[in-house]
Design an enzyme around this catalytic site. Structure first.
Site: not given
Ligand SMILES: Cc1ncc(COP(=O)(O)O)c(C=O)c1O
Length: 432
Positions: A149, A244, A272
């Site tokens: 994700y 990511d 986060k």
């Molecule tokens: C690996 C990863 N990338 C991107 C995101 C998206 O982040 P946000 O919820 O702050 O938009 C998340 C959210 O959980 C994530 O776990």
């Protein structure tokens, strides 16, 4: 020791009213508990390793607001730094010295990052990094992995993890084909599939983006050689490698997965933890690539609240706390105790289960064998997980309400918290 008859009347009333006000009664889908059944609890306050619901019940928390609360909720030093920052205002929309401080901390910590841009969420960071990958390479295709994700931007909503996996959605209506036609997918941990995509699309692939340790299809670590293999393939084809690390950054090691596994990508996304519980995201990497970002270069990306003093303050204080010696060793110790304990109890109670942990990130699946990718994860008994989740909740333990989400520990968790959690797990698993 455990209370299995918790009263959640107020939670139910508030959630019932919310359903009329917000789609599904929530501001983000997984919160609605759809995949585990029952009703979500409505929070009133959080502190350290605990959350309290509006009915006054206390839970040991392993969600940690989906990752940021690695020091424990509402850490007194973070709160007091925020109080001081608040006195000076909430947003400047102009340069602020705190951005330099956090930027330097991030650059010092994360091996791939020579320059960084702050944004407001992980989604934003991933959207921006994709544009940058394409601009830098002059290529449009990108490879992502099934079950990973990268936020909810159109081009990433292909075989996406997190809420999309949890709700079993194939893709989202409203995403035009044109937005995803350049998104190629491969199974996680499958280097041959990645090689085949590069061979089929010569000089067309801008790069590969992945969660270096998957958290959004449940917890799935990389097989030995997988990250190294991706580094080699991307070099060979003149493509970029992007980690990511929105979830893994500052969680599985201070310098994230790239420090832990010794593989340095070209670009990295963060979120986060670096916002210490306030909205934040960031992307960064090689200076020659980052200098393409506006206004240094032509790749446009901007944000009204980006780099705002509150998020910077909470991030700085959180990273300072994480720098204390022994932080990651402690996280590893308690999380291993939890993870090993859960697997042991599952086996003693006759359930097929597998899982693992790295530092403060863990997960387990109700399926036998090892989970290498999302297809394996999908073999889990999600109905059983739902019953387990509910049983744990009734015994004062708050787990992510989905089989397809990783769990998080915090330095605020004590050995006693872990022991209480395992005692609850034994009761629930023996009744499943
Ligand atoms: C690996 C990863 N990338 C991107 C995101 C998206 O982040 P946000 O919820 O702050 O938009 C998340 C959210 O959980 C994530 O776990």
């Amino acid at each position: 020791m455990v209370n299995t008859t918790i009263k959640t009347t107020k939670s139910q009333e508030i959630f019932a009213a919310a359903q009329n006000l917000m789609p599904g009664g929530v501001s983000s889908p997984v919160r609605a508990f759809k995949s585990v059944g029952g009703q979500p609890i409505v929070f009133d306050r959080v502190q350290g390793a605990y959350i309290w619901d509006v009915d006054g019940n206390r839970y040991i928390d392993y969600v940690g607001t989906w990752g940021p609360a690695i020091c424990g909720h509402a850490h007194p030093e973070v709160i007091s730094a925020l109080h001081a920052a608040l006195e000076k205002g909430t947003s400047f929309g102009a340069p602020c010295a705190l951005e330099n401080v956090l930027a330097e901390m991030v650059i010092d910590a994360v091996p791939s990052i020579e320059m960084v841009r702050f944004v407001n969420s992980g989604t934003e960071a991933c959207m921006a990094v994709l544009r940058l990958m394409r601009a830098f390479t002059g290529r449009e295709k990108v490879i992502k992995f099934e079950g990973c994700y990268h936020g909810h931007a159109d081009m990433f909503l292909v075989k996406a993890g997190s809420g999309v996996a949890t709700l079993g959605l194939p893709d989202s209506p409203g995403v035009p084909k044109s937005a995803t036609s350049n998104t190629l997918t491969a199974p996680y941990n499958d280097l041959e599939a990645v090689k085949a995509l590069f061979a089929e699309n010569p000089n067309e692939i801008a790069g590969v983006i992945l969660e270096p340790v998957v958290g959004n299809a449940g917890f799935i670590p990389p097989d030995a050689g997988f990250l190294e293999g991706l580094r080699e393939i991307t070099h060979e084809y003149g493509a970029l490698l992007v980690f990511d690390e929105v979830m893994t950054g500052f969680r599985i090691a201070y310098g994230g997965a790239q420090e832990k596994f010794g593989v340095t990508p070209d670009l990295t996304t963060l979120g986060k933890i670096i916002g210490g519980g306030l909205p934040v995201g960031a992307y960064g990497g090689r200076r020659d690539i980052m200098e393409m970002v506006a206004p240094a270069g032509p790749v446009y990306q901007a944000g009204t609240l980006s780099g705002n003093p509150l998020a910077m303050t909470a991030g700085i204080k959180t990273l300072e706390l994480l720098q204390k010696p022994g932080t990651y060793e402690y996280l590893d110790k308690i999380t291993k105790k939890l993870s090993d304990g859960l697997l042991q109890i599952a086996s003693e109670c006759g359930h097929e289960a597998c899982g693992g942990q790295i530092s403060g990130m863990f997960g387990f699946f109700f399926t036998g064998g090892k989970v290498h990718n999302y297809e394996d994860a999908k073999k889990s008994d999600t109905v059983k997980f739902g019953r387990f989740h509910r049983g744990m909740l009734e015994r004062g333990v708050y787990l992510a309400p989905s089989q397809f989400e990783a769990g998080f520990t915090a330095i605020a968790h004590t050995e006693e918290d872990i022991e209480q959690t395992l005692a609850a797990a034994r009761e629930v698993m023996s009744s499943l």
